[in-house]
Design a protein around this motif. Sequence first.
Motif, PDB file in Angstrom:
ATOM      1  N   TRP A 222       0.744  -1.103  -0.017  1.00 37.93           N
ATOM      2  CA  TRP A 222      -0.108   0.102   0.053  1.00 37.93           C
ATOM      3  C   TRP A 222       0.751   1.210  -0.107  1.00 37.93           C
ATOM      4  CZ3 TRP A 222      -4.896  -0.109  -1.427  1.00 37.93           C
ATOM      5  CH2 TRP A 222      -5.646   0.739  -1.272  1.00 37.93           C
ATOM      6  N   SER A 223       2.069   1.277   0.415  1.00 32.85           N
ATOM      7  CA  SER A 223       3.126   2.347   0.226  1.00 32.85           C
ATOM      8  C   SER A 223       3.382   2.661  -1.089  1.00 32.85           C
ATOM      9  CB  SER A 223       4.402   2.107   1.207  1.00 32.85           C
ATOM     10  OG  SER A 223       5.305   1.033   0.528  1.00 32.85           O
ATOM     11  N   GLN A 224       3.022   1.936  -2.069  1.00 33.76           N
ATOM     12  CA  GLN A 224       3.191   2.213  -3.573  1.00 33.76           C
ATOM     13  C   GLN A 224       2.083   2.712  -4.333  1.00 33.76           C
ATOM     14  OE1 GLN A 224       6.466   2.226  -4.768  1.00 33.76           O
ATOM     15  NE2 GLN A 224       6.913   1.433  -2.572  1.00 33.76           N
ATOM     16  N   PRO A 225       1.764   4.031  -4.333  1.00 38.71           N
ATOM     17  CA  PRO A 225       0.720   4.313  -5.130  1.00 38.71           C
ATOM     18  C   PRO A 225       0.078   3.837  -6.335  1.00 38.71           C
ATOM     19  CG  PRO A 225       1.920   6.401  -4.519  1.00 38.71           C
ATOM     20  CD  PRO A 225       3.068   4.876  -4.403  1.00 38.71           C
ATOM     21  N   GLU A 226       0.874   3.056  -7.033  1.00 40.38           N
ATOM     22  CA  GLU A 226       0.489   2.558  -8.644  1.00 40.38           C
ATOM     23  C   GLU A 226       0.114   0.976  -8.069  1.00 40.38           C
ATOM     24  OE1 GLU A 226       5.070   1.550  -7.893  1.00 40.38           O
ATOM     25  OE2 GLU A 226       3.730   3.414  -7.597  1.00 40.38           O
ATOM     26  N   GLU A 227       0.294   0.595  -6.777  1.00 41.68           N
ATOM     27  CA  GLU A 227      -0.332  -0.844  -6.649  1.00 41.68           C
ATOM     28  C   GLU A 227      -1.712  -0.683  -5.976  1.00 41.68           C
ATOM     29  OE1 GLU A 227       1.694  -3.825  -4.493  1.00 41.68           O
ATOM     30  OE2 GLU A 227       3.872  -3.190  -5.391  1.00 41.68           O
ATOM     31  N   ARG A 228      -2.183   0.610  -5.425  1.00 40.21           N
ATOM     32  CA  ARG A 228      -3.520   0.689  -4.854  1.00 40.21           C
ATOM     33  C   ARG A 228      -4.524   0.482  -5.997  1.00 40.21           C
ATOM     34  NH1 ARG A 228      -1.264   6.355  -2.009  1.00 40.21           N
ATOM     35  NH2 ARG A 228       0.110   5.479  -0.524  1.00 40.21           N
ATOM     36  N   THR A 229      -4.161   1.036  -7.205  1.00 45.80           N
ATOM     37  CA  THR A 229      -5.296   0.633  -8.395  1.00 45.80           C
ATOM     38  C   THR A 229      -5.348  -0.986  -8.620  1.00 45.80           C
ATOM     39  OG1 THR A 229      -4.795   2.766  -9.315  1.00 45.80           O
ATOM     40  CG2 THR A 229      -6.038   1.097 -10.544  1.00 45.80           C
TER      41      THR A 229
END
Length: 334
Positions: A222-229
């Motif tokens: 979750w600390s990686q914005p691109e993985e939130r999508t």
Amino acid sequence: MLEGVLNRLGEYGNPVPRYTAPRCLLERQAVGGCDACHATCPHAAIEFGPLGQSIQIDPQACTGCGLCVQVCPSGALEYDLTAPLQSVRDAGQAGEGEASLTCSQSGAGGPTLPCLGRVTPALVSVAGAWDTPLTLLHGECRTCPVGAPDVPERLRRVVEEAQTLRAATGQPAQVTVREAGPEDRDRAVRVSRRGAFASLLRTGRQQVAQVIPERPLPFVDWSQPEERTPEEWRWRARSLVPAPAPAAGIHWPAPLVDDTCIDCPVCSNVCPTQAITRELKPEGGVQLLLNLSACTSCMACLRSCPPQAIHMQEEWLPAAFHHPILIRDSDSVM
């Protein structure tokens, strides 16, 4: 060697969908919550748990049909799309005329899914982007122990959603949904061929893939914005090929904010992918930014907005996907 591979992967048999708690509308405490997965599961495998584990899946009852993933509005539940996408891609590259996906109970050959409940709008839209006809073969769904009796109707809704998305490209997906027949038993697993050695290697992998269990997805960082999508919505955005005309409206329901907004943080707090971000301006006031590509159209923000200042816009111009959209810019904090 194969026996050793099977032994090592045995623990991954029949994996349940990956659950990403921060994407769950129950975890986000959105007004009205969400019970789509629980209501949809035909095997009573999904129960509600405490905050932090709002969705609990019984691995003994779960058949991996994917129907819960198909209806999840925020991508909190998901399966890896890599294998079915690769099957479609290989069929297109091999020049076989069409790709096919079949359920495990149909008796048909070719690439197989536990249930066609695993088919999502992204998968159909990507087949359209690759201009590869796709045939979806189901079995006798009324008595199926894996999925549900209405899987064919669910598939038609998935196809309709994908076609609505693809309308802006001018190139609809070519999709056929039908029950498998005796003529489908000899369908082959199609693979791309890049040299003799690569062909043998890839063919071996595809054959093994028909008998070994799939691996579950890794946890989201979750600390990686691109993985939130979720992967589903990333592929939906990528599938907008051919590129829509600059003035073409792309169907992607997302929120807009009107002047009755009171600058509270509710919309950004309940957003399951942090597609809405709230920034305090140094001189006072608030800016709300929308990352359209990250929006899953769950509309938790609309239902949760205290003054009901949010409404839905269904179509957007292609340029709106390239940069964050300013949907609120107030002069002072209320």
